[in-house]
Design a protein around this motif. Sequence first.
Motif, PDB file in Angstrom:
ATOM      1  N   ILE A   1      57.307  -9.827  64.230  1.00 30.91           N
ATOM      2  CA  ILE A   1      58.581  -9.221  64.628  1.00 30.91           C
ATOM      3  C   ILE A   1      59.521  -9.266  63.420  1.00 30.91           C
ATOM      4  N   ARG A   2      60.302  -8.191  63.244  1.00 28.76           N
ATOM      5  CA  ARG A   2      61.276  -8.187  62.137  1.00 28.76           C
ATOM      6  C   ARG A   2      62.456  -9.084  62.487  1.00 28.76           C
ATOM      7  N   PRO A   3      62.937  -9.886  61.530  1.00 29.12           N
ATOM      8  CA  PRO A   3      64.102 -10.732  61.819  1.00 29.12           C
ATOM      9  C   PRO A   3      65.400  -9.953  61.615  1.00 29.12           C
TER      10      PRO A   3
ATOM     11  N   LEU B   1      64.207  -8.500  75.657  1.00 25.63           N
ATOM     12  CA  LEU B   1      63.110  -8.427  76.636  1.00 25.63           C
ATOM     13  C   LEU B   1      61.989  -7.498  76.185  1.00 25.63           C
ATOM     14  N   GLY B   2      62.314  -6.477  75.374  1.00 26.08           N
ATOM     15  CA  GLY B   2      61.282  -5.578  74.845  1.00 26.08           C
ATOM     16  C   GLY B   2      60.331  -6.346  73.935  1.00 26.08           C
ATOM     17  N   ASN B   3      60.882  -7.141  73.023  1.00 29.58           N
ATOM     18  CA  ASN B   3      60.058  -7.969  72.128  1.00 29.58           C
ATOM     19  C   ASN B   3      59.214  -8.944  72.949  1.00 29.58           C
ATOM     20  N   TYR B   4      59.839  -9.499  73.989  1.00 31.39           N
ATOM     21  CA  TYR B   4      59.161 -10.532  74.788  1.00 31.39           C
ATOM     22  C   TYR B   4      57.962  -9.950  75.540  1.00 31.39           C
TER      23      TYR B   4
ATOM     24  N   THR C   1      56.922   3.838  53.582  1.00 27.23           N
ATOM     25  CA  THR C   1      55.655   3.094  53.480  1.00 27.23           C
ATOM     26  C   THR C   1      55.628   1.865  54.397  1.00 27.23           C
ATOM     27  N   TYR C   2      56.527   1.837  55.351  1.00 27.93           N
ATOM     28  CA  TYR C   2      56.549   0.745  56.361  1.00 27.93           C
ATOM     29  C   TYR C   2      55.155   0.568  56.988  1.00 27.93           C
ATOM     30  N   PRO C   3      54.461   1.679  57.342  1.00 29.75           N
ATOM     31  CA  PRO C   3      53.130   1.497  57.950  1.00 29.75           C
ATOM     32  C   PRO C   3      52.090   0.907  56.998  1.00 29.75           C
TER      33      PRO C   3
ATOM     34  N   LEU D   1      52.733  -1.371  54.673  1.00 35.69           N
ATOM     35  CA  LEU D   1      53.014  -2.812  54.633  1.00 35.69           C
ATOM     36  C   LEU D   1      52.491  -3.470  55.917  1.00 35.69           C
ATOM     37  N   MET D   2      52.660  -2.774  57.015  1.00 38.91           N
ATOM     38  CA  MET D   2      52.167  -3.316  58.288  1.00 38.91           C
ATOM     39  C   MET D   2      50.636  -3.394  58.266  1.00 38.91           C
ATOM     40  N   ALA D   3      50.006  -2.385  57.679  1.00 42.77           N
ATOM     41  CA  ALA D   3      48.537  -2.409  57.564  1.00 42.77           C
ATOM     42  C   ALA D   3      48.115  -3.607  56.711  1.00 42.77           C
ATOM     43  N   ALA D   4      48.877  -3.893  55.653  1.00 38.03           N
ATOM     44  CA  ALA D   4      48.549  -5.042  54.791  1.00 38.03           C
ATOM     45  C   ALA D   4      48.633  -6.349  55.595  1.00 38.03           C
ATOM     46  N   ASP D   5      49.672  -6.471  56.427  1.00 40.62           N
ATOM     47  CA  ASP D   5      49.811  -7.677  57.272  1.00 40.62           C
ATOM     48  C   ASP D   5      48.572  -7.892  58.131  1.00 40.62           C
ATOM     49  N   ILE D   6      48.107  -6.794  58.699  1.00 43.62           N
ATOM     50  CA  ILE D   6      47.014  -6.871  59.669  1.00 43.62           C
ATOM     51  C   ILE D   6      45.670  -7.064  58.968  1.00 43.62           C
TER      52      ILE D   6
ATOM     53  N   VAL E   1      51.196  -5.563  70.594  1.00 43.61           N
ATOM     54  CA  VAL E   1      52.474  -4.921  70.266  1.00 43.61           C
ATOM     55  C   VAL E   1      52.900  -4.031  71.426  1.00 43.61           C
ATOM     56  N   GLY E   2      54.161  -3.597  71.389  1.00 38.93           N
ATOM     57  CA  GLY E   2      54.644  -2.625  72.365  1.00 38.93           C
ATOM     58  C   GLY E   2      54.140  -1.229  72.014  1.00 38.93           C
ATOM     59  N   ASN E   3      54.348  -0.334  72.953  1.00 35.47           N
ATOM     60  CA  ASN E   3      53.864   1.042  72.831  1.00 35.47           C
ATOM     61  C   ASN E   3      54.395   1.761  71.579  1.00 35.47           C
ATOM     62  N   ASP E   4      55.607   1.387  71.144  1.00 35.61           N
ATOM     63  CA  ASP E   4      56.218   2.078  69.996  1.00 35.61           C
ATOM     64  C   ASP E   4      55.439   1.866  68.698  1.00 35.61           C
ATOM     65  N   GLN E   5      54.596   0.846  68.651  1.00 32.40           N
ATOM     66  CA  GLN E   5      53.873   0.532  67.408  1.00 32.40           C
ATOM     67  C   GLN E   5      52.505   1.210  67.312  1.00 32.40           C
ATOM     68  N   LYS E   6      52.166   1.980  68.332  1.00 30.02           N
ATOM     69  CA  LYS E   6      50.852   2.629  68.366  1.00 30.02           C
ATOM     70  C   LYS E   6      50.575   3.490  67.111  1.00 30.02           C
TER      71      LYS E   6
ATOM     72  N   LYS F   1      56.339  -0.567  77.389  1.00 31.90           N
ATOM     73  CA  LYS F   1      57.567   0.023  76.862  1.00 31.90           C
ATOM     74  C   LYS F   1      58.708  -0.374  77.787  1.00 31.90           C
ATOM     75  N   ILE F   2      59.509  -1.329  77.357  1.00 36.66           N
ATOM     76  CA  ILE F   2      60.634  -1.794  78.182  1.00 36.66           C
ATOM     77  C   ILE F   2      61.822  -0.862  77.931  1.00 36.66           C
ATOM     78  N   PRO F   3      62.361  -0.295  79.012  1.00 36.10           N
ATOM     79  CA  PRO F   3      63.455   0.668  78.833  1.00 36.10           C
ATOM     80  C   PRO F   3      64.792  -0.014  78.573  1.00 36.10           C
TER      81      PRO F   3
ATOM     82  N   LYS G   1      63.806   3.247  75.648  1.00 33.66           N
ATOM     83  CA  LYS G   1      63.406   2.038  74.909  1.00 33.66           C
ATOM     84  C   LYS G   1      64.562   1.065  74.706  1.00 33.66           C
ATOM     85  N   MET G   2      64.316  -0.183  75.086  1.00 31.57           N
ATOM     86  CA  MET G   2      65.270  -1.240  74.764  1.00 31.57           C
ATOM     87  C   MET G   2      65.140  -1.540  73.276  1.00 31.57           C
ATOM     88  N   GLY G   3      66.261  -1.586  72.559  1.00 35.97           N
ATOM     89  CA  GLY G   3      66.184  -1.836  71.109  1.00 35.97           C
ATOM     90  C   GLY G   3      67.338  -2.690  70.640  1.00 35.97           C
ATOM     91  N   LYS G   4      67.114  -3.380  69.503  1.00 42.49           N
ATOM     92  CA  LYS G   4      68.138  -4.304  68.999  1.00 42.49           C
ATOM     93  C   LYS G   4      69.432  -3.592  68.649  1.00 42.49           C
ATOM     94  N   SER G   5      69.302  -2.397  68.048  1.00 46.74           N
ATOM     95  CA  SER G   5      70.506  -1.752  67.528  1.00 46.74           C
ATOM     96  C   SER G   5      71.042  -0.685  68.475  1.00 46.74           C
TER      97      SER G   5
HETATM   98  P1  TYM Z   1      60.040  -4.998  65.755  1.00 48.68           P
HETATM   99  O1  TYM Z   1      60.828  -6.158  65.369  1.00 48.68           O
HETATM  100  O2  TYM Z   1      60.689  -3.653  65.773  1.00 48.68           O
HETATM  101  O3  TYM Z   1      59.387  -5.202  67.189  1.00 48.68           O
HETATM  102  C1  TYM Z   1      58.671  -6.382  67.470  1.00 48.68           C
HETATM  103  C2  TYM Z   1      57.743  -6.207  68.645  1.00 48.68           C
HETATM  104  O4  TYM Z   1      58.490  -5.920  69.829  1.00 48.68           O
HETATM  105  C3  TYM Z   1      57.966  -4.750  70.441  1.00 48.68           C
HETATM  106  N1  TYM Z   1      59.057  -4.017  71.098  1.00 48.68           N
HETATM  107  C4  TYM Z   1      58.948  -3.500  72.332  1.00 48.68           C
HETATM  108  N2  TYM Z   1      57.941  -3.513  73.206  1.00 48.68           N
HETATM  109  C5  TYM Z   1      58.149  -2.921  74.397  1.00 48.68           C
HETATM  110  N3  TYM Z   1      59.327  -2.324  74.748  1.00 48.68           N
HETATM  111  C6  TYM Z   1      60.368  -2.302  73.894  1.00 48.68           C
HETATM  112  N4  TYM Z   1      61.514  -1.734  74.242  1.00 48.68           N
HETATM  113  C7  TYM Z   1      60.202  -2.904  72.613  1.00 48.68           C
HETATM  114  N5  TYM Z   1      61.010  -3.058  71.533  1.00 48.68           N
HETATM  115  C8  TYM Z   1      60.279  -3.739  70.612  1.00 48.68           C
HETATM  116  C9  TYM Z   1      57.362  -3.934  69.312  1.00 48.68           C
HETATM  117  O5  TYM Z   1      56.408  -3.025  69.798  1.00 48.68           O
HETATM  118  C10 TYM Z   1      56.763  -5.029  68.473  1.00 48.68           C
HETATM  119  O6  TYM Z   1      55.516  -5.401  68.980  1.00 48.68           O
HETATM  120  N6  TYM Z   1      56.694  -3.278  62.845  1.00 48.68           N
HETATM  121  C11 TYM Z   1      56.680  -4.381  63.777  1.00 48.68           C
HETATM  122  C12 TYM Z   1      56.682  -5.716  63.060  1.00 48.68           C
HETATM  123  C13 TYM Z   1      55.422  -5.887  62.285  1.00 48.68           C
HETATM  124  C14 TYM Z   1      54.115  -6.070  62.837  1.00 48.68           C
HETATM  125  C15 TYM Z   1      53.240  -6.132  61.706  1.00 48.68           C
HETATM  126  C16 TYM Z   1      53.611  -6.149  64.130  1.00 48.68           C
HETATM  127  C17 TYM Z   1      55.313  -5.886  60.945  1.00 48.68           C
HETATM  128  N7  TYM Z   1      53.995  -6.022  60.584  1.00 48.68           N
HETATM  129  C18 TYM Z   1      51.876  -6.304  61.896  1.00 48.68           C
HETATM  130  C19 TYM Z   1      52.249  -6.317  64.291  1.00 48.68           C
HETATM  131  C20 TYM Z   1      51.390  -6.390  63.176  1.00 48.68           C
HETATM  132  C21 TYM Z   1      57.850  -4.195  64.721  1.00 48.68           C
HETATM  133  O7  TYM Z   1      57.867  -3.276  65.446  1.00 48.68           O
HETATM  134  O8  TYM Z   1      58.829  -5.038  64.734  1.00 48.68           O
END
Ligand code: TYM
Length: 328
Positions: free
Chosen positions: A8-10, A16-19, A125-127, A129-134, A144-149, A185-187, A194-198
Amino acid sequence: METVLSGIRPTGNLHLGNYFGAIKNFIRMQDEYNCYFFIADYHSLTTHPHPENLQQNVKQVLVEYLASGINPETATIYVQSDLPETAELYLFLNMNAYLGELERCTTFKDKVRKHPENVNAGLLTYPTLMAADILIHKADKVPVGNDQKPHLELTRLFASRFNRMYGIDYFKEPEAYNFDETLVKIPGLDGSTKMGKSEGNAIYLNDEPEMIRKKIMRAKTDAGPTAENQPKSPEVMNLFTLMKYVSSPDTLAFFEQSYNNCSIRYGDMKKQLAEDVINVCEPVRMRINDLSNNTTYLEKVMRDGAEKARINARKTLSQVREIIGFKN
Ligand code: TYM
């Protein structure tokens, strides 16, 4: 044993979406798989955080991971920038990531639309870097949530391209994973999907009960159903979706039925929903408070995690360098 990895990005408190998208999924797997959970601080640089905020956010996310139930005894918890090998693998993968496919990625297009003033190369190139993590841990499953597909699809593409290019079956193709089959996908509380931080539409794990009640009572609804089995508006659908994750099946069924026979009172539904959300968040919030000041413990978790994660990372990088043709 299969490997599981997520991160998860700090960039603020966890919601609740992250959770439900990532953490809960991961927790269910942590005792049965070889598990890594990391704090994606390199990724957070796309939005240029102040150095002090970056440090504070990393600490906060670590506390919230632990408070949510990620167990450092079974899972390896680490900070992404403690593995500089990730940055090297990112460089290698970028050589075979093409502009068209990165530009077509829906998450990139979304960011361009929302923040046209900050379309930097790190975002493009965010994807990779994410591929490198994995790929650095050769993960099989990525909760991960649906948005990361879309990012997982690119990861698979980069892995198979690398293998083809060097004529070697080296990287595995990982899958976006959810314990219950479909990705979550938490609304948001504002009617958005989508529920989102910002987005200003989130419930945070450390929200106090009164704050949760206030946010949910203010959530958008509509004038109510006027005919039996009427399709739900997006706003009302969102409340039902949220209820599916936090409430018991009986509670959900009760409100479904009262919607369908037009006897529903949204105020009652919201009150119930708020209490069920509080039941999820409150134990986590209590643990957040307990852990926050335990700096020695937090530092130890980060140090031990980095040490464990680096063993794998070094091994992968040494092999990748050799495959590419560098002398180790
Ligand atoms: P971030 O911080 O945007 O999201 C972290 C995780 O929370 C999930 N998420 C949600 N799931 C369901 N409903 C929502 N509304 C919702 N909002 C956020 C995201 O799907 C994610 O699983 N790019 C990643 C961080 C990352 C990562 C990786 C994850 C970097 N490298 C390698 C897995 C593998 C991200 O979305 O962060």
